[in-house]
Design an enzyme around this catalytic site. Sequence first.
Site, PDB file in Angstrom:
ATOM      1  N   ARG A  12      -5.784  -1.423   6.105  1.00  0.00           N
ATOM      2  CA  ARG A  12      -4.475  -1.130   5.536  1.00  0.00           C
ATOM      3  C   ARG A  12      -3.863   0.042   6.296  1.00  0.00           C
ATOM      4  O   ARG A  12      -4.554   0.827   6.941  1.00  0.00           O
ATOM      5  CB  ARG A  12      -4.602  -0.810   4.053  1.00  0.00           C
ATOM      6  CG  ARG A  12      -5.271   0.510   3.753  1.00  0.00           C
ATOM      7  CD  ARG A  12      -4.780   1.014   2.404  1.00  0.00           C
ATOM      8  NE  ARG A  12      -5.219   2.387   2.233  1.00  0.00           N
ATOM      9  CZ  ARG A  12      -6.323   2.710   1.564  1.00  0.00           C
ATOM     10  NH1 ARG A  12      -7.069   1.776   1.031  1.00  0.00           N
ATOM     11  NH2 ARG A  12      -6.659   3.979   1.434  1.00  0.00           N
ATOM     12  N   GLU A  29      -0.321  -6.938  -8.053  1.00  0.00           N
ATOM     13  CA  GLU A  29      -0.559  -6.865  -9.483  1.00  0.00           C
ATOM     14  C   GLU A  29       0.689  -6.230 -10.077  1.00  0.00           C
ATOM     15  O   GLU A  29       1.141  -5.196  -9.569  1.00  0.00           O
ATOM     16  CB  GLU A  29      -1.772  -5.982  -9.787  1.00  0.00           C
ATOM     17  CG  GLU A  29      -2.124  -5.996 -11.261  1.00  0.00           C
ATOM     18  CD  GLU A  29      -3.182  -4.979 -11.643  1.00  0.00           C
ATOM     19  OE1 GLU A  29      -3.541  -4.141 -10.790  1.00  0.00           O
ATOM     20  OE2 GLU A  29      -3.636  -5.006 -12.797  1.00  0.00           O
ATOM     21  N   LYS A  72      -1.449   4.922  -6.681  1.00  0.00           N
ATOM     22  CA  LYS A  72      -0.535   4.814  -7.819  1.00  0.00           C
ATOM     23  C   LYS A  72      -0.730   5.968  -8.794  1.00  0.00           C
ATOM     24  O   LYS A  72       0.222   6.493  -9.352  1.00  0.00           O
ATOM     25  CB  LYS A  72      -0.796   3.492  -8.556  1.00  0.00           C
ATOM     26  CG  LYS A  72       0.049   2.350  -8.045  1.00  0.00           C
ATOM     27  CD  LYS A  72      -0.317   1.060  -8.757  1.00  0.00           C
ATOM     28  CE  LYS A  72       0.051  -0.135  -7.873  1.00  0.00           C
ATOM     29  NZ  LYS A  72      -0.633  -1.372  -8.272  1.00  0.00           N
TER      30      LYS A  72
END
Length: 559
Positions: A261, A36, A271
């Site tokens: 992950r 994104e 983030k």
Amino acid sequence: MSEVKKEYLNFIEEIIEEDIASGKHNARVHTRFPPEPNGYLHIGHTKAICINFETAQKYGGKTNLRFDDTNPTTEDTEFVESIKKDIKWLGFDWEGEALFASDYFQNLYDFAVMLIKKGLAYVDDSTPEQIAEQKGTPTKAGTHSPFRSRSIEENLDLFTRMKNGEFKDGSRVLRAKIDMAHPNMHMRDPLLYRIKHETHHRTGDEWCIYPMYDFAHGQSDSIEEITHSLCSLEFRHHRELYNWLIEQLGIFPSRQIEFARMNVAYMITSKRRLKKLIAEGLVSSWNDPRMPTISGMRRRGYPAAALRNFCDKAGVAKRENVIQYELLEACVREELNKTTDRVMGVLNPVKVVIKNYPEGQVEQMEVVNNPEEEIPTKRTMPFSKEIYIERDDFKEEAPNRKYFRMAPGRNVRLKGAYIVHCEGFEKDANGEVTEIHCTYYPDSRSGSDTSGIKAKGTLHWVSVEHAIEAEVRIYDRLFTDETPDKHEDKDFLEFYNHDSLDTIEKAYLEPSLQNASPGTQYQFMRLGYFCVDETSTKEQLIFNRTTTLRDSWAKKNKS
RNA sequence: UGCCUGAUCGUAUAAUGGUUUAAUAUUCCUGACUUUGACUCAGGAGAUGAAGGUUCGAAUCCUUCUCAGGCAACCA
């Protein structure tokens, strides 16, 4: 050479090989990396990038770069460019032009209309709070929205008017009609479209309704005929919806496969938290060399090849993991050891005067740039009567037989130059050593040593008269805890390492470094790997320490 | 407490019912080599969450338990 090593497949490769064997999709493999564009790529993305690109590569397939840009509120073209740059730097290239989910807005809209016509989607006038309420809880079934049974005609009309901008943000949404009692929360009439009167970074004001992730991602995969859609475990629950939509729409059956992950000790990837570090001034920017961002690691001097190798070594599986920071460092050293020139620099200097060396004499000493090269190249370094050595390399009294650095009465080799004998030293009022006195053995010159003297220790040095000055930034891990963001009772900032940056304003380097250009990596002999910072200039040289060399001596002395 | 994952040396990955004294990398410890206490090389330490069951044989199949993680954004 004919040794046949058994190659083990990770679980994704197993699935792919089964598919190839069965002739699925004509044995084609096509993956995608779907960031994104709302921030910078970090170490976690690096893993996803490697898995997607390398898996496709392995089977002769292709990988698309597709920006998942369905939320105009948070996305920006600025990030598109940085993401492209980072992926290229990592050494990967995508198939054709970069793609955008926003390019499919019309397709997606048509899909939505198709669902409505099949009676599988409806416009809901409920408020966000009411919808949340209707969802129920994991242990309690949800309830039907009062708007669930609208007619197809009414839904079509309302959805068209949503698109035409007749309604305010948040006043209506399009929902799939599935099952409000479904054990999987994502199947309880998930939202497909919401109204956002906002300017999109690519489509401008063309649309005021935007598809949600679940109604964009899988459909984009299908449109691009992605065969294997690799994503992280957190999307496990979305798979059921992903498949449901593909089935109801009757579109290309991409398959979603989830892997765990990668988490790396002492690093965070949120983030929001990364942003907070910048906001609080704890790091300088997104590409601060301490940041786990790709741009930060690049500035720190981590080679792309080392990062790729690191991801490969970390492996692929489905269980939670925290990869050791040491593995990352080992990969970085492995790469840098092969590729960097060895140079000399003194970070914490103490002056050495070689009493029997002729005043004013300068000799050009030949030193090897990189012993790992097949055909080693050489350069010269000026040697003179006064030199700097590392303060740590001297002791007023040798502690034991195992110590073989400089101390009164001891011999040491100055790398690439002479063996010197330490005669004594001077101290100032504070007890700090200000000068060390040595004599050298003229017949011990490197390369033509006939002295027969043996020196166990070898030190790096620079000539006082010829040394150049530079700023050197010593970086350490950003946090003092392996998993700073996994403490329920403590904020991750409590684990911020206040010693993560130590700036040495004036270090002394060998003169050959005068023209070192930004980005160039070196091994400062016996100290570690350093790279020229992007802001470095000829007038103000700045080096970043990438990582230290392994140091079994320091380790032994600690205990 | 509904549903879904997962559990193998400190860490990560592998062993796909039998080449098994469970492998490899990293980490740690020894030692050799060395004009970088680096690199390299040699050796060593270290694991199948628990209990039952199936089987000639189980890390692998079954059952129960334990533990860890995820799922209820008009984010992705």
